[in-house]
Write a protein that holds these residues in place. Structure first.
Motif, PDB file in Angstrom:
ATOM      1  N   LEU A  67       0.827  -1.210   0.000  1.00 37.58           N
ATOM      2  CA  LEU A  67       0.000   0.000   0.000  1.00 37.58           C
ATOM      3  C   LEU A  67       0.860   1.258   0.000  1.00 37.58           C
ATOM      4  O   LEU A  67       0.560   2.217  -0.714  1.00 37.58           O
ATOM      5  CB  LEU A  67      -0.952  -0.001   1.200  1.00 37.58           C
ATOM      6  CG  LEU A  67      -2.055  -1.072   1.165  1.00 37.58           C
ATOM      7  CD1 LEU A  67      -2.868  -1.041   2.459  1.00 37.58           C
ATOM      8  CD2 LEU A  67      -2.957  -0.908  -0.045  1.00 37.58           C
ATOM      9  N   ALA A  70       2.288   1.846  -3.375  1.00 38.11           N
ATOM     10  CA  ALA A  70       1.264   2.301  -4.323  1.00 38.11           C
ATOM     11  C   ALA A  70       0.773   3.707  -4.007  1.00 38.11           C
ATOM     12  O   ALA A  70      -0.081   4.244  -4.703  1.00 38.11           O
ATOM     13  CB  ALA A  70       0.086   1.321  -4.325  1.00 38.11           C
ATOM     14  N   HIS A  72      -0.833   4.696  -1.198  1.00 39.38           N
ATOM     15  CA  HIS A  72      -2.039   4.740  -0.360  1.00 39.38           C
ATOM     16  C   HIS A  72      -1.688   5.336   1.001  1.00 39.38           C
ATOM     17  O   HIS A  72      -0.734   4.908   1.643  1.00 39.38           O
ATOM     18  CB  HIS A  72      -2.614   3.336  -0.180  1.00 39.38           C
ATOM     19  CG  HIS A  72      -3.818   3.309   0.697  1.00 39.38           C
ATOM     20  ND1 HIS A  72      -5.052   3.726   0.270  1.00 39.38           N
ATOM     21  CD2 HIS A  72      -3.972   2.943   1.991  1.00 39.38           C
ATOM     22  CE1 HIS A  72      -5.918   3.602   1.256  1.00 39.38           C
ATOM     23  NE2 HIS A  72      -5.274   3.132   2.317  1.00 39.38           N
ATOM     24  N   ARG A  80     -10.853   1.739  -0.385  1.00 35.18           N
ATOM     25  CA  ARG A  80      -9.791   2.227  -1.266  1.00 35.18           C
ATOM     26  C   ARG A  80      -8.516   1.399  -1.095  1.00 35.18           C
ATOM     27  O   ARG A  80      -7.809   1.109  -2.047  1.00 35.18           O
ATOM     28  CB  ARG A  80      -9.496   3.702  -1.022  1.00 35.18           C
ATOM     29  CG  ARG A  80      -8.437   4.239  -1.978  1.00 35.18           C
ATOM     30  CD  ARG A  80      -8.362   5.740  -2.034  1.00 35.18           C
ATOM     31  NE  ARG A  80      -9.573   6.428  -2.430  1.00 35.18           N
ATOM     32  CZ  ARG A  80     -10.045   6.499  -3.670  1.00 35.18           C
ATOM     33  NH1 ARG A  80      -9.428   5.886  -4.637  1.00 35.18           N
ATOM     34  NH2 ARG A  80     -11.131   7.191  -3.923  1.00 35.18           N
ATOM     35  N   THR A  84      -6.615  -0.591  -3.972  1.00 29.73           N
ATOM     36  CA  THR A  84      -5.207  -0.325  -4.237  1.00 29.73           C
ATOM     37  C   THR A  84      -4.384  -1.611  -4.145  1.00 29.73           C
ATOM     38  O   THR A  84      -3.517  -1.863  -4.995  1.00 29.73           O
ATOM     39  CB  THR A  84      -4.662   0.721  -3.240  1.00 29.73           C
ATOM     40  OG1 THR A  84      -5.427   1.917  -3.377  1.00 29.73           O
ATOM     41  CG2 THR A  84      -3.201   1.014  -3.478  1.00 29.73           C
ATOM     42  N   GLU A  87      -5.012  -3.727  -7.175  1.00 30.81           N
ATOM     43  CA  GLU A  87      -4.376  -3.169  -8.367  1.00 30.81           C
ATOM     44  C   GLU A  87      -2.865  -3.396  -8.344  1.00 30.81           C
ATOM     45  O   GLU A  87      -2.241  -3.590  -9.383  1.00 30.81           O
ATOM     46  CB  GLU A  87      -4.662  -1.672  -8.484  1.00 30.81           C
ATOM     47  CG  GLU A  87      -6.092  -1.375  -8.866  1.00 30.81           C
ATOM     48  CD  GLU A  87      -6.439   0.102  -8.792  1.00 30.81           C
ATOM     49  OE1 GLU A  87      -5.647   0.900  -8.232  1.00 30.81           O
ATOM     50  OE2 GLU A  87      -7.533   0.467  -9.284  1.00 30.81           O
ATOM     51  N   SER A  88      -2.267  -3.394  -7.160  1.00 34.42           N
ATOM     52  CA  SER A  88      -0.823  -3.563  -7.065  1.00 34.42           C
ATOM     53  C   SER A  88      -0.393  -5.029  -7.081  1.00 34.42           C
ATOM     54  O   SER A  88       0.778  -5.321  -7.282  1.00 34.42           O
ATOM     55  CB  SER A  88      -0.276  -2.875  -5.811  1.00 34.42           C
ATOM     56  OG  SER A  88      -0.709  -3.535  -4.648  1.00 34.42           O
TER      57      SER A  88
END
Length: 109
Positions: A67, A70, A72, A80, A84, A87-88
């Motif tokens: 996180l 990325a 975050h 969220r 995230t 997606e990572s």
């Protein structure tokens, strides 16, 4: 219920090599010269300390690292954060991501 149900499982594996490293250090320590012993003894203690960290804490650290990388900055267990994380980490399922972020929120690094 409609559709096909999937089994609920968490597909994250924690890999550890601490036992292999500890064995190598003990072997080196057995044959070490007196001036090498303090450094090897310290290294062996660090490996033992790392091996004692629970799997849940390692997974939490992994989530926090992903996180952070990325970008975050919000709560670790937010929607969220789940998005995230997914997606990572391509291929990480929704259920696994939710469970990982919940566990990570419980284990602050």
């Amino acid at each position: 219920m409609f559709g096909r149900s999937k089994p609920l499982e968490l597909n994250v594996l924690v890999l550890r090599d601490a036992d292999v490293i500890a064995t190598a250090l003990r072997t080196a320590l057995a044959a070490a010269a007196p001036e090498e012993r303090p450094g090897l003894e310290r290294a062996a203690a660090l490996v033992e300390q790392a091996a004692a960290v629970p799997d849940a804490a390692l997974r939490a650290r992994w989530v926090h690292e992903r996180l952070t990388a990325a970008g975050h900055e919000g709560p670790v267990d937010s929607v969220r954060a789940v998005k995230t994380l997914r997606e990572s980490v391509p291929g990480l399922g929704l259920l696994s991501a939710v469970q990982l972020t919940k566990d990570a929120a419980a284990h602050r690094p």
